[in-house]
Design a protein around this motif. Sequence first.
Motif, PDB file in Angstrom:
ATOM      1  N   THR A 154       0.829  -1.210   0.000  1.00  0.00           N
ATOM      2  CA  THR A 154       0.000   0.000   0.000  1.00  0.00           C
ATOM      3  C   THR A 154       0.862   1.258   0.000  1.00  0.00           C
ATOM      4  O   THR A 154       0.476   2.276  -0.569  1.00  0.00           O
ATOM      5  CB  THR A 154      -0.912   0.029   1.231  1.00  0.00           C
ATOM      6  OG1 THR A 154      -0.130  -0.104   2.397  1.00  0.00           O
ATOM      7  CG2 THR A 154      -1.911  -1.082   1.188  1.00  0.00           C
ATOM      8  N   ASN A 157       1.755   1.876  -3.610  1.00  0.00           N
ATOM      9  CA  ASN A 157       0.567   2.258  -4.380  1.00  0.00           C
ATOM     10  C   ASN A 157       0.179   3.692  -4.081  1.00  0.00           C
ATOM     11  O   ASN A 157      -0.190   4.453  -4.973  1.00  0.00           O
ATOM     12  CB  ASN A 157      -0.626   1.371  -4.000  1.00  0.00           C
ATOM     13  CG  ASN A 157      -0.398  -0.071  -4.369  1.00  0.00           C
ATOM     14  OD1 ASN A 157       0.355  -0.367  -5.282  1.00  0.00           O
ATOM     15  ND2 ASN A 157      -1.036  -0.963  -3.650  1.00  0.00           N
ATOM     16  N   TYR A 161      -0.167   6.629  -6.674  1.00  0.00           N
ATOM     17  CA  TYR A 161      -1.482   7.221  -6.939  1.00  0.00           C
ATOM     18  C   TYR A 161      -1.429   8.744  -6.826  1.00  0.00           C
ATOM     19  O   TYR A 161      -1.900   9.466  -7.694  1.00  0.00           O
ATOM     20  CB  TYR A 161      -2.515   6.656  -5.965  1.00  0.00           C
ATOM     21  CG  TYR A 161      -3.907   7.205  -6.181  1.00  0.00           C
ATOM     22  CD1 TYR A 161      -4.720   6.703  -7.199  1.00  0.00           C
ATOM     23  CD2 TYR A 161      -4.403   8.234  -5.387  1.00  0.00           C
ATOM     24  CE1 TYR A 161      -5.980   7.208  -7.414  1.00  0.00           C
ATOM     25  CE2 TYR A 161      -5.664   8.744  -5.594  1.00  0.00           C
ATOM     26  CZ  TYR A 161      -6.453   8.230  -6.615  1.00  0.00           C
ATOM     27  OH  TYR A 161      -7.688   8.738  -6.823  1.00  0.00           O
ATOM     28  N   SER A 220      -5.749  -0.035  -6.428  1.00  0.00           N
ATOM     29  CA  SER A 220      -4.779  -1.073  -6.806  1.00  0.00           C
ATOM     30  C   SER A 220      -5.456  -2.433  -6.845  1.00  0.00           C
ATOM     31  O   SER A 220      -6.555  -2.604  -6.348  1.00  0.00           O
ATOM     32  CB  SER A 220      -3.637  -1.108  -5.805  1.00  0.00           C
ATOM     33  OG  SER A 220      -4.132  -1.564  -4.567  1.00  0.00           O
ATOM     34  N   GLU A 222      -5.061  -6.036  -5.308  1.00  0.00           N
ATOM     35  CA  GLU A 222      -4.378  -6.707  -4.198  1.00  0.00           C
ATOM     36  C   GLU A 222      -4.886  -8.135  -4.091  1.00  0.00           C
ATOM     37  O   GLU A 222      -5.763  -8.431  -3.292  1.00  0.00           O
ATOM     38  CB  GLU A 222      -4.630  -5.976  -2.876  1.00  0.00           C
ATOM     39  CG  GLU A 222      -4.307  -4.494  -2.871  1.00  0.00           C
ATOM     40  CD  GLU A 222      -2.823  -4.199  -2.831  1.00  0.00           C
ATOM     41  OE1 GLU A 222      -2.051  -5.070  -2.427  1.00  0.00           O
ATOM     42  OE2 GLU A 222      -2.451  -3.079  -3.234  1.00  0.00           O
TER      43      GLU A 222
END
Lengths: 338, 405
Positions: A154, A157, A161, A220, A222
């Motif tokens: 995360t 990501n 982002y 994302s 996952e």
Amino acid sequence: MKKSVLLGALAVAGLAAGSAGAATLDDVKSNGVLKCGVTTGLVGFAAPNASGEWEGFDVAVCRAVAAAVLGDGNAVEFVPTTGKTRFTALSSGEIDLLARNTTWTFSRDVDLGFTFVGVNYYDGQGFMVRKDLGVASATELDGATVCIQTGTTTELNLADYFRSNNISYEPVPIETNAEAQQQYLAGACDVYTTDASGLAATRAAFEDADAHMLLPEIISKEPLGPLVRHGDDQWGDIVRWTLNALITAEELGVTSANIEQMAGGTDNPEINRLLGTEGELGAMLGLDAEWARRALAVSGNYGEIFAANIGEGTPIALARGLNAQWTQGGLIYSPPFR
Amino acid sequence: MSAISDETAPAFRLSMLINDTRYRSLTFQAIALLLLIIFMAYMVNNLISNLSAAGLNISYGFLDDPAGYDVNQRLIEYTSQSTHTRAAFVGILNTLLVAFLGCVTATVLGVIAGVLRLSGNWLTAKLMAVYVEAFRNVPVLIWILIFGTFVTLSGGPPRQFLGDDPERSMFLGAFAFTNRGLHMPSIVTGSSAVAVIMIFLVSIVAAFWWRYHVKQTLYNTGKLLPGWVFWPILIVPAILTQLVLGNPIGLEMPDTTANRFNIQGGLLIGKPLIALWLALSVYTGAFIAENVRAGIQAVSKGQTEAANALGLRPNRTMSLVVLPQALRVIIPPLISQYLNITKNSSLAIVVGYADITATLGGITLNQTGRAIECILLVMLFYLTISLLISAAMNVYNKSVSLKER
């Protein structure tokens, strides 16, 4: 004297470390217990209940494997791991299996030397904010302070982002979910981001759950799944097909309620092969014929495990969504038992 | 008649390695060293063979890859596209910053608490004793967590200050303490700022030359020149240059209207830094207080009495007679306290402070999976920095130690 004892102990420890990594199945059998790495506590996925027993969606995978291999779904030693310690624990042989909502990525699979045996939850990264902030979309988060669990996908990501949307943020790295929850509630960050399932589980534990909301963006892919070390394909196959057995059982309608009756033999040859009344599938794995029957008997098939731990009837209230069977329009799909 | 027999040394026999006390200790040391080398070789070999069995190798190639993550306190320019090496440097600078700040404040706190603990005032002495015992006997990790929570809870959310009609206005229009940290104006430098800085540097030299000159004049002629001229020399030229050049060095105020979540602009001393800095300072300050007390008590009472007999007031007795002698006892343990601060700063991640352990030894380690490589680098860093601090403090220790002639 003391020194020589110490040296001896160290040498033995060195030897023990050297011998790990051979046949995991033999190690598990000789230990009589499956060492399974889980989270340090994420309600619904893996957390000790009021009586101290581990339960949850990931825990059920551990118990199913233990039942298939050792014949006892309680023969599991749960090893709590953080995002930081989980991979070292697995590659060093401290645990035999890691079922800790871990995202399947290229570098973890290839570079770190692990084998992801499948996906038990299709997830994506989301954002949680207080409703009174008046934010409707993640693109409005410019300048926000964001709590992230460090050592997870995360983190990357999030950076990607915000960079691709050309907005800024201040990261607050946090080690565990519990701490992140506390920081978020204390207002040290405006936004908490992690897998959407984890956010739902965390939000469910809030006293004022209604004052918080998940933003619509999922930024994302996952795919979460259990993983084992590279290099022991037999052990990888056992874990992979135990997970597939749970999924296939739901597809074929085998539940913990009717498993005894179906184990007597049915008209469906695939159910018969799954439950070991037909064919030699168990022997091919190096197990007995009834391995899948035992795995299913612990907490039922995939659908039952989902419903009992994180489904809509629980406080976490996750819809099946992508995690419905392929026959129901989802992505959960097991290769055939043949 | 009889020939004097030469006392020739008996020929060396192998058994002498054990039986002769001249060789025995050497023999045992050689055996111990050999065993140690074999053991280390075995462990390293074990590590390498296990790594290759797992299909892993030791490689530092990842350091040139983009890090991919963001860091919340950056003393040098850094984005998520910078390399892992740069992320490590961001962490190193953060470690050094908190260690430096911690050492300074811990020393100040420790000296004050140590001196006051010996105070004749019962209440002051007991209060300092309570401070020392409370902070010394609770693990530093707990203190960091306590201060982290304390800072989070004592500041309100930044939203109170935001918008055109905020609930609270900033202190003096420039300072705001929120649960994210302390917002304050930052210094921005214009094009001709170099001139102001150069003038200021020159005035520092001039001011200290004046102080030296006053001392020399006093010692040589007994005339006391005005010492306060030091301050005008120090600041007036720089201020004049600043005004003449049209304020090249200015302040950037925190902006409360630019963003809906946080105060933007200005300088933010983050909550993690404040919490870690305070916790390390008060914790280590308690240890330094005890060192200072020990040092002062090690100075013989006769020194104080002699100083009193000469008519020195108590504070001058302390600063001119007792402390210079006490420093000889205080400095060596002080070195290890400075090392402790530096090493304890590695607990930073519990309050979300991005030090070297959190960047290189944490996120980089996780994202690349190169645990051994990262930990080796982190160890190397702490070893280097600790040895450097030791070396610098030892030089200082030499300068204050008793000059033996």
